[in-house]
Motif scaffolding. Structure first.
Motif, PDB file in Angstrom:
ATOM      1  N   ARG A   1       1.392  -2.397   0.288  1.00 53.92           N
ATOM      2  CA  ARG A   1       1.331  -1.250  -0.641  1.00 53.92           C
ATOM      3  C   ARG A   1       0.086  -0.407  -0.373  1.00 53.92           C
ATOM      4  N   PHE A   2      -1.062  -1.076  -0.122  1.00 54.60           N
ATOM      5  CA  PHE A   2      -2.298  -0.359   0.178  1.00 54.60           C
ATOM      6  C   PHE A   2      -2.138   0.454   1.459  1.00 54.60           C
ATOM      7  N   HIS A   3      -1.525  -0.137   2.451  1.00 57.86           N
ATOM      8  CA  HIS A   3      -1.269   0.544   3.723  1.00 57.86           C
ATOM      9  C   HIS A   3      -0.410   1.795   3.502  1.00 57.86           C
ATOM     10  N   GLU A   4       0.643   1.665   2.684  1.00 60.94           N
ATOM     11  CA  GLU A   4       1.526   2.801   2.408  1.00 60.94           C
ATOM     12  C   GLU A   4       0.799   3.909   1.646  1.00 60.94           C
ATOM     13  N   ILE A   5      -0.061   3.534   0.701  1.00 60.83           N
ATOM     14  CA  ILE A   5      -0.847   4.543  -0.025  1.00 60.83           C
ATOM     15  C   ILE A   5      -1.759   5.277   0.944  1.00 60.83           C
ATOM     16  N   ALA A   6      -2.419   4.522   1.823  1.00 57.57           N
ATOM     17  CA  ALA A   6      -3.307   5.148   2.811  1.00 57.57           C
ATOM     18  C   ALA A   6      -2.529   6.132   3.676  1.00 57.57           C
ATOM     19  N   LEU A   7      -1.361   5.715   4.157  1.00 59.81           N
ATOM     20  CA  LEU A   7      -0.542   6.616   4.979  1.00 59.81           C
ATOM     21  C   LEU A   7      -0.133   7.851   4.204  1.00 59.81           C
ATOM     22  N   SER A   8       0.264   7.677   2.950  1.00 61.71           N
ATOM     23  CA  SER A   8       0.706   8.820   2.154  1.00 61.71           C
ATOM     24  C   SER A   8      -0.425   9.807   1.903  1.00 61.71           C
ATOM     25  N   GLN A   9      -1.671   9.336   1.971  1.00 62.00           N
ATOM     26  CA  GLN A   9      -2.831  10.195   1.774  1.00 62.00           C
ATOM     27  C   GLN A   9      -3.370  10.747   3.096  1.00 62.00           C
ATOM     28  N   GLY A  10      -2.741  10.362   4.194  1.00 63.03           N
ATOM     29  CA  GLY A  10      -3.223  10.815   5.499  1.00 63.03           C
ATOM     30  C   GLY A  10      -4.536  10.160   5.876  1.00 63.03           C
ATOM     31  N   MET A  11      -4.749   8.948   5.385  1.00 59.64           N
ATOM     32  CA  MET A  11      -6.004   8.246   5.618  1.00 59.64           C
ATOM     33  C   MET A  11      -5.726   6.917   6.318  1.00 59.64           C
ATOM     34  N   THR A  12      -6.768   6.393   6.927  1.00 61.89           N
ATOM     35  CA  THR A  12      -6.695   5.023   7.400  1.00 61.89           C
ATOM     36  C   THR A  12      -6.966   4.113   6.209  1.00 61.89           C
ATOM     37  N   GLU A  13      -6.641   2.834   6.364  1.00 60.91           N
ATOM     38  CA  GLU A  13      -6.932   1.891   5.287  1.00 60.91           C
ATOM     39  C   GLU A  13      -8.433   1.843   5.014  1.00 60.91           C
ATOM     40  N   ALA A  14      -9.240   1.904   6.044  1.00 64.21           N
ATOM     41  CA  ALA A  14     -10.698   1.863   5.881  1.00 64.21           C
ATOM     42  C   ALA A  14     -11.185   3.081   5.093  1.00 64.21           C
TER      43      ALA A  14
ATOM     44  N   GLU B   1     -12.957   6.174 -12.990  1.00 69.88           N
ATOM     45  CA  GLU B   1     -11.663   5.518 -13.079  1.00 69.88           C
ATOM     46  C   GLU B   1     -10.924   5.734 -11.763  1.00 69.88           C
ATOM     47  N   VAL B   2     -10.415   4.666 -11.197  1.00 66.95           N
ATOM     48  CA  VAL B   2      -9.710   4.759  -9.932  1.00 66.95           C
ATOM     49  C   VAL B   2      -8.219   4.594 -10.189  1.00 66.95           C
ATOM     50  N   SER B   3      -7.460   5.548  -9.717  1.00 64.16           N
ATOM     51  CA  SER B   3      -6.010   5.440  -9.785  1.00 64.16           C
ATOM     52  C   SER B   3      -5.457   6.117  -8.548  1.00 64.16           C
ATOM     53  N   ALA B   4      -4.203   5.862  -8.255  1.00 66.88           N
ATOM     54  CA  ALA B   4      -3.586   6.508  -7.093  1.00 66.88           C
ATOM     55  C   ALA B   4      -3.644   8.016  -7.249  1.00 66.88           C
ATOM     56  N   ASP B   5      -3.503   8.525  -8.493  1.00 63.37           N
ATOM     57  CA  ASP B   5      -3.544   9.971  -8.730  1.00 63.37           C
ATOM     58  C   ASP B   5      -4.914  10.554  -8.413  1.00 63.37           C
ATOM     59  N   ALA B   6      -5.974   9.777  -8.620  1.00 62.54           N
ATOM     60  CA  ALA B   6      -7.324  10.285  -8.380  1.00 62.54           C
ATOM     61  C   ALA B   6      -7.589  10.486  -6.899  1.00 62.54           C
ATOM     62  N   ILE B   7      -6.798   9.854  -6.049  1.00 59.81           N
ATOM     63  CA  ILE B   7      -7.044   9.916  -4.622  1.00 59.81           C
ATOM     64  C   ILE B   7      -6.188  10.985  -3.948  1.00 59.81           C
TER      65      ILE B   7
ATOM     66  N   LYS C   1       2.817  13.468   5.505  1.00 59.60           N
ATOM     67  CA  LYS C   1       3.125  12.603   6.641  1.00 59.60           C
ATOM     68  C   LYS C   1       2.352  13.081   7.867  1.00 59.60           C
ATOM     69  N   SER C   2       1.619  12.166   8.453  1.00 64.62           N
ATOM     70  CA  SER C   2       0.795  12.506   9.617  1.00 64.62           C
ATOM     71  C   SER C   2       1.639  12.514  10.882  1.00 64.62           C
ATOM     72  N   SER C   3       1.288  13.410  11.759  1.00 62.79           N
ATOM     73  CA  SER C   3       1.866  13.448  13.093  1.00 62.79           C
ATOM     74  C   SER C   3       0.719  13.299  14.075  1.00 62.79           C
ATOM     75  N   ARG C   4       0.976  12.600  15.123  1.00 60.13           N
ATOM     76  CA  ARG C   4      -0.069  12.377  16.112  1.00 60.13           C
ATOM     77  C   ARG C   4      -0.037  13.496  17.143  1.00 60.13           C
ATOM     78  N   ILE C   5      -1.214  14.043  17.426  1.00 64.43           N
ATOM     79  CA  ILE C   5      -1.371  15.064  18.455  1.00 64.43           C
ATOM     80  C   ILE C   5      -2.495  14.587  19.372  1.00 64.43           C
ATOM     81  N   THR C   6      -2.269  14.648  20.636  1.00 66.50           N
ATOM     82  CA  THR C   6      -3.305  14.287  21.593  1.00 66.50           C
ATOM     83  C   THR C   6      -3.984  15.558  22.059  1.00 66.50           C
ATOM     84  N   VAL C   7      -5.292  15.563  21.936  1.00 63.70           N
ATOM     85  CA  VAL C   7      -6.069  16.740  22.307  1.00 63.70           C
ATOM     86  C   VAL C   7      -7.124  16.314  23.308  1.00 63.70           C
TER      87      VAL C   7
ATOM     88  N   SER D   1     -11.218  10.973  14.180  1.00 61.82           N
ATOM     89  CA  SER D   1      -9.877  11.553  14.050  1.00 61.82           C
ATOM     90  C   SER D   1      -9.720  12.275  12.710  1.00 61.82           C
ATOM     91  N   ARG D   2     -10.275  11.712  11.641  1.00 63.29           N
ATOM     92  CA  ARG D   2     -10.197  12.353  10.318  1.00 63.29           C
ATOM     93  C   ARG D   2     -11.012  13.644  10.301  1.00 63.29           C
TER      94      ARG D   2
END
Length: 174
Positions: free
Chosen positions: A15-28, A43-49, A57-63, A85-86
């Motif tokens: 679930r944490f991994h999916e939240i990170a992906l949905s935010q365009g972030m790495t888990e770290a 207060e931390v919530s999914a909405d706050a992030i 959805k991220s797309s990979r581009i090689t530059v 990358s971020r």
């Protein structure tokens, strides 16, 4: 820099991994954001992030970046507390949208400002309540204090505008 580690069950990790992906972030990056918010007693919530539009959805581009720029890119990313990358993605986002991309520190500053404005709002509410209870005692409310309150709000708005301007200018070409 220090490292924080913990263990969680597989479902939580997924679930944490999916939240990170949905935010365009790495888990770290997501974990760092959550920790910084907690340390700042927010207060931390999914909405706050949620910081990005619906299509996250991220797309990979090689530059290809010339070697002489790689060190500068790494230095700038590090100075913003971001993965390379971020940082590159934020640079592109800022230049394409014309809107500032806030770093974790900038977001924390805006959230602190929001808390200050909320405290001011509570004070104004208390003043209004006192006036409604004893409207004949209006001399208890000093105009000078209300003027000072107005100045504090104006100062806060100036700080927010400056922060947004600074953030926007940080992504402009030097």
């Amino acid at each position: 820099m220090a490292v924080l580690k913990t263990t969680v069950d597989n479902d939580t990790k997924e679930r944490f991994h999916e939240i990170a992906l949905s935010q365009g972030m790495t888990e770290a990056e997501l974990l760092r954001s959550v920790v910084l918010m907690l340390v700042d007693q927010q207060e931390v919530s999914a909405d706050a992030i949620v910081l990005r539009p619906d299509n996250t959805k991220s797309s990979r581009i090689t530059v290809g970046i010339p070697g002489f720029l790689v060190d500068a890119v790494k230095t700038r990313a590090s100075s913003k507390g971001m993965a390379v990358s971020r940082w590159v993605a934020a640079l592109v986002q800022s230049n394409v949208t014309g809107q500032p991309v806030m770093t974790d520190k900038e977001l924390l500053a805006l959230q602190a400002s929001g808390r200050e404005l909320a405290a001011i709002g509570r004070n104004v509410n208390q003043i209004a309540k006192a006036l409604n209870i004893a409207f004949e005692d209006t001399d208890r409310v000093k105009l000078k204090l209300l003027s000072e309150l107005s100045q504090v709000i104006d100062d806060n708005r100036s700080v927010i505008r400056a922060l947004v301007r600074t953030s926007q200018n940080a992504w402009d070409a030097d």
